[in-house]
Design a protein around this motif. Sequence first.
Motif, PDB file in Angstrom:
ATOM      1  N   ARG A 209       0.849  -1.193   0.000  1.00 36.63           N
ATOM      2  CA  ARG A 209       0.000   0.000   0.000  1.00 36.63           C
ATOM      3  C   ARG A 209       0.879   1.236   0.000  1.00 36.63           C
ATOM      4  N   LEU A 210       0.550   2.205  -0.836  1.00 35.29           N
ATOM      5  CA  LEU A 210       1.241   3.496  -0.840  1.00 35.29           C
ATOM      6  C   LEU A 210       0.199   4.586  -1.059  1.00 35.29           C
ATOM      7  N   PHE A 211       0.029   5.417  -0.066  1.00 33.23           N
ATOM      8  CA  PHE A 211      -0.936   6.510  -0.174  1.00 33.23           C
ATOM      9  C   PHE A 211      -0.307   7.800   0.360  1.00 33.23           C
ATOM     10  N   VAL A 212      -0.608   8.898  -0.299  1.00 29.57           N
ATOM     11  CA  VAL A 212      -0.304  10.230   0.238  1.00 29.57           C
ATOM     12  C   VAL A 212      -1.644  10.958   0.296  1.00 29.57           C
ATOM     13  N   THR A 213      -1.918  11.590   1.414  1.00 28.97           N
ATOM     14  CA  THR A 213      -3.199  12.275   1.581  1.00 28.97           C
ATOM     15  C   THR A 213      -3.338  13.353   0.493  1.00 28.97           C
TER      16      THR A 213
ATOM     17  N   ARG B 234      -1.548  16.724   0.366  1.00 28.30           N
ATOM     18  CA  ARG B 234      -0.075  16.695   0.414  1.00 28.30           C
ATOM     19  C   ARG B 234       0.554  16.180  -0.877  1.00 28.30           C
ATOM     20  N   ARG B 235      -0.280  15.851  -1.843  1.00 26.13           N
ATOM     21  CA  ARG B 235       0.259  15.268  -3.077  1.00 26.13           C
ATOM     22  C   ARG B 235       1.026  16.302  -3.896  1.00 26.13           C
ATOM     23  N   GLY B 236       1.898  15.805  -4.777  1.00 31.85           N
ATOM     24  CA  GLY B 236       2.642  16.690  -5.673  1.00 31.85           C
ATOM     25  C   GLY B 236       3.807  17.389  -5.020  1.00 31.85           C
ATOM     26  N   ARG B 237       4.217  16.923  -3.851  1.00 26.72           N
ATOM     27  CA  ARG B 237       5.341  17.553  -3.139  1.00 26.72           C
ATOM     28  C   ARG B 237       6.505  16.588  -2.957  1.00 26.72           C
ATOM     29  N   GLY B 238       6.469  15.464  -3.651  1.00 21.99           N
ATOM     30  CA  GLY B 238       7.592  14.535  -3.585  1.00 21.99           C
ATOM     31  C   GLY B 238       7.548  13.570  -2.417  1.00 21.99           C
ATOM     32  N   GLN B 239       6.434  13.524  -1.694  1.00 20.65           N
ATOM     33  CA  GLN B 239       6.408  12.649  -0.510  1.00 20.65           C
ATOM     34  C   GLN B 239       6.395  11.170  -0.875  1.00 20.65           C
ATOM     35  N   ALA B 240       5.638  10.813  -1.907  1.00 17.29           N
ATOM     36  CA  ALA B 240       5.617   9.403  -2.310  1.00 17.29           C
ATOM     37  C   ALA B 240       7.004   8.980  -2.796  1.00 17.29           C
ATOM     38  N   ALA B 241       7.648   9.860  -3.536  1.00 11.39           N
ATOM     39  CA  ALA B 241       8.997   9.544  -4.022  1.00 11.39           C
ATOM     40  C   ALA B 241       9.941   9.307  -2.842  1.00 11.39           C
ATOM     41  N   GLN B 242       9.808  10.139  -1.798  1.00 16.11           N
ATOM     42  CA  GLN B 242      10.668   9.961  -0.608  1.00 16.11           C
ATOM     43  C   GLN B 242      10.364   8.641   0.103  1.00 16.11           C
TER      44      GLN B 242
ATOM     45  N   TYR C 243      -3.123   5.673 -12.717  1.00 16.08           N
ATOM     46  CA  TYR C 243      -2.268   6.463 -13.613  1.00 16.08           C
ATOM     47  C   TYR C 243      -1.189   7.248 -12.872  1.00 16.08           C
ATOM     48  N   ALA C 244      -1.568   7.915 -11.771  1.00 15.14           N
ATOM     49  CA  ALA C 244      -0.582   8.724 -11.037  1.00 15.14           C
ATOM     50  C   ALA C 244       0.517   7.825 -10.473  1.00 15.14           C
ATOM     51  N   ALA C 245       0.114   6.679  -9.924  1.00 18.86           N
ATOM     52  CA  ALA C 245       1.097   5.769  -9.337  1.00 18.86           C
ATOM     53  C   ALA C 245       2.032   5.210 -10.412  1.00 18.86           C
TER      54      ALA C 245
ATOM     55  N   ALA D 240       2.813   6.625 -13.241  1.00 22.18           N
ATOM     56  CA  ALA D 240       3.719   7.716 -13.638  1.00 22.18           C
ATOM     57  C   ALA D 240       4.826   7.891 -12.601  1.00 22.18           C
ATOM     58  N   LEU D 241       4.446   7.784 -11.330  1.00 20.95           N
ATOM     59  CA  LEU D 241       5.430   7.912 -10.245  1.00 20.95           C
ATOM     60  C   LEU D 241       6.496   6.826 -10.352  1.00 20.95           C
ATOM     61  N   TYR D 242       6.068   5.572 -10.412  1.00 18.01           N
ATOM     62  CA  TYR D 242       7.030   4.467 -10.434  1.00 18.01           C
ATOM     63  C   TYR D 242       7.963   4.580 -11.638  1.00 18.01           C
ATOM     64  N   GLU D 243       7.386   4.885 -12.796  1.00 15.76           N
ATOM     65  CA  GLU D 243       8.223   4.914 -14.000  1.00 15.76           C
ATOM     66  C   GLU D 243       9.157   6.120 -13.989  1.00 15.76           C
TER      67      GLU D 243
HETATM   68  C1  COA Z   1       0.314   7.928  -6.334  1.00 16.56           C
HETATM   69  C2  COA Z   1       0.563   8.819  -5.109  1.00 16.56           C
HETATM   70  C3  COA Z   1       1.079   7.944  -3.949  1.00 16.56           C
HETATM   71  C4  COA Z   1       1.647   9.881  -5.503  1.00 16.56           C
HETATM   72  O1  COA Z   1       1.946  10.655  -4.318  1.00 16.56           O
HETATM   73  P1  COA Z   1       2.686  12.087  -4.426  1.00 16.56           P
HETATM   74  O2  COA Z   1       3.299  12.367  -3.093  1.00 16.56           O
HETATM   75  O3  COA Z   1       1.756  13.109  -4.964  1.00 16.56           O
HETATM   76  O4  COA Z   1       3.813  11.827  -5.513  1.00 16.56           O
HETATM   77  P2  COA Z   1       5.165  12.668  -5.690  1.00 16.56           P
HETATM   78  O5  COA Z   1       4.877  14.112  -5.406  1.00 16.56           O
HETATM   79  O6  COA Z   1       6.256  12.032  -4.889  1.00 16.56           O
HETATM   80  O7  COA Z   1       5.427  12.494  -7.258  1.00 16.56           O
HETATM   81  C5  COA Z   1       6.725  12.161  -7.778  1.00 16.56           C
HETATM   82  C6  COA Z   1       6.611  11.990  -9.287  1.00 16.56           C
HETATM   83  O8  COA Z   1       5.596  11.027  -9.620  1.00 16.56           O
HETATM   84  C7  COA Z   1       4.888  11.435 -10.821  1.00 16.56           C
HETATM   85  N1  COA Z   1       3.488  11.722 -10.454  1.00 16.56           N
HETATM   86  C8  COA Z   1       2.944  11.734  -9.226  1.00 16.56           C
HETATM   87  N2  COA Z   1       1.615  12.015  -9.285  1.00 16.56           N
HETATM   88  C9  COA Z   1       1.337  12.188 -10.599  1.00 16.56           C
HETATM   89  C10 COA Z   1       0.128  12.489 -11.312  1.00 16.56           C
HETATM   90  N3  COA Z   1      -1.046  12.690 -10.700  1.00 16.56           N
HETATM   91  N4  COA Z   1       0.196  12.562 -12.672  1.00 16.56           N
HETATM   92  C11 COA Z   1       1.370  12.394 -13.319  1.00 16.56           C
HETATM   93  N5  COA Z   1       2.549  12.101 -12.686  1.00 16.56           N
HETATM   94  C12 COA Z   1       2.526  11.995 -11.354  1.00 16.56           C
HETATM   95  C13 COA Z   1       5.597  12.697 -11.310  1.00 16.56           C
HETATM   96  O9  COA Z   1       6.641  12.294 -12.183  1.00 16.56           O
HETATM   97  C14 COA Z   1       6.179  13.254 -10.021  1.00 16.56           C
HETATM   98  O10 COA Z   1       7.304  14.056 -10.220  1.00 16.56           O
HETATM   99  P3  COA Z   1       7.086  15.644 -10.518  1.00 16.56           P
HETATM  100  O11 COA Z   1       6.185  16.177  -9.440  1.00 16.56           O
HETATM  101  O12 COA Z   1       8.496  16.184 -10.462  1.00 16.56           O
HETATM  102  O13 COA Z   1       6.458  15.718 -11.867  1.00 16.56           O
HETATM  103  C15 COA Z   1      -0.721   9.592  -4.703  1.00 16.56           C
HETATM  104  O14 COA Z   1      -1.278  10.206  -5.847  1.00 16.56           O
HETATM  105  C16 COA Z   1      -1.786   8.695  -4.066  1.00 16.56           C
HETATM  106  O15 COA Z   1      -1.780   8.467  -2.860  1.00 16.56           O
HETATM  107  N6  COA Z   1      -2.716   8.191  -4.896  1.00 16.56           N
HETATM  108  C17 COA Z   1      -3.817   7.335  -4.407  1.00 16.56           C
HETATM  109  C18 COA Z   1      -3.341   5.999  -3.928  1.00 16.56           C
HETATM  110  C19 COA Z   1      -2.604   5.209  -4.963  1.00 16.56           C
HETATM  111  O16 COA Z   1      -2.956   5.185  -6.159  1.00 16.56           O
HETATM  112  N7  COA Z   1      -1.552   4.517  -4.495  1.00 16.56           N
HETATM  113  C20 COA Z   1      -0.751   3.633  -5.324  1.00 16.56           C
HETATM  114  C21 COA Z   1      -1.426   2.305  -5.433  1.00 16.56           C
HETATM  115  S1  COA Z   1      -0.260   1.080  -5.881  1.00 16.56           S
END
Ligand code: COA
Length: 102
Positions: free
Chosen positions: A11-15, A18-26, A51-53, A55-58
């Motif tokens: 499980r990986l969630f960011v509230t 707080r999204r878009g601030r690099g927390q998931a990456a950290q 999709y967001a996840a 994009a994050l992983y890749e």
């Molecule tokens: C996916 C999730 C964990 C990302 O958390 P986050 O803290 O916003 O991610 P980060 O700020 O660390 O993003 C790092 C990079 O990931 C990519 N990314 C993250 N969110 C994105 C989005 N919505 N669309 C496109 N790219 C995205 C970008 O490349 C981003 O780098 P950048 O900001 O320099 O462009 C968050 O959106 C979430 O909790 N989603 C719901 C739960 C979920 O889907 N969990 C994963 C299930 S496996």
Amino acid sequence: MPAAPVASITRLFVTPRRRGRGQAAQLLEAACEEVANRGMSLMLDVSDDGYAAIALYESLGWRRVVTIRADWLNAAGERALVHYYVSPETARKTGCAAGLYE
Ligand SMILES: CC(C)(COP(=O)(O)OP(=O)(O)OC[C@H]1O[C@@H](n2cnc3c(N)ncnc32)[C@H](O)[C@@H]1OP(=O)(O)O)[C@@H](O)C(=O)NCCC(=O)NCCS
């Protein structure tokens, strides 16, 4: 897939506010470091509508190694398509190849 022992992120969630601030990456970096210190491989899975996840992983260099049709249904009532990824370090060490299994 990498040889055992393998750790998995389930499980990986960011509230939302707080999204878009690099927390998931950290969080992922911390997990990678911890698992590497334990000498283990690291993987995770994500539904193809995450999709967001994806994009994050890749963006962080995680490698998709296999895609599997799950036996549970997604919101559209179809069997979900689930992607499996390995961490950049695991991909480097194992040279994983990609595949699709229905
Ligand atoms: C996916 C999730 C964990 C990302 O958390 P986050 O803290 O916003 O991610 P980060 O700020 O660390 O993003 C790092 C990079 O990931 C990519 N990314 C993250 N969110 C994105 C989005 N919505 N669309 C496109 N790219 C995205 C970008 O490349 C981003 O780098 P950048 O900001 O320099 O462009 C968050 O959106 C979430 O909790 N989603 C719901 C739960 C979920 O889907 N969990 C994963 C299930 S496996």
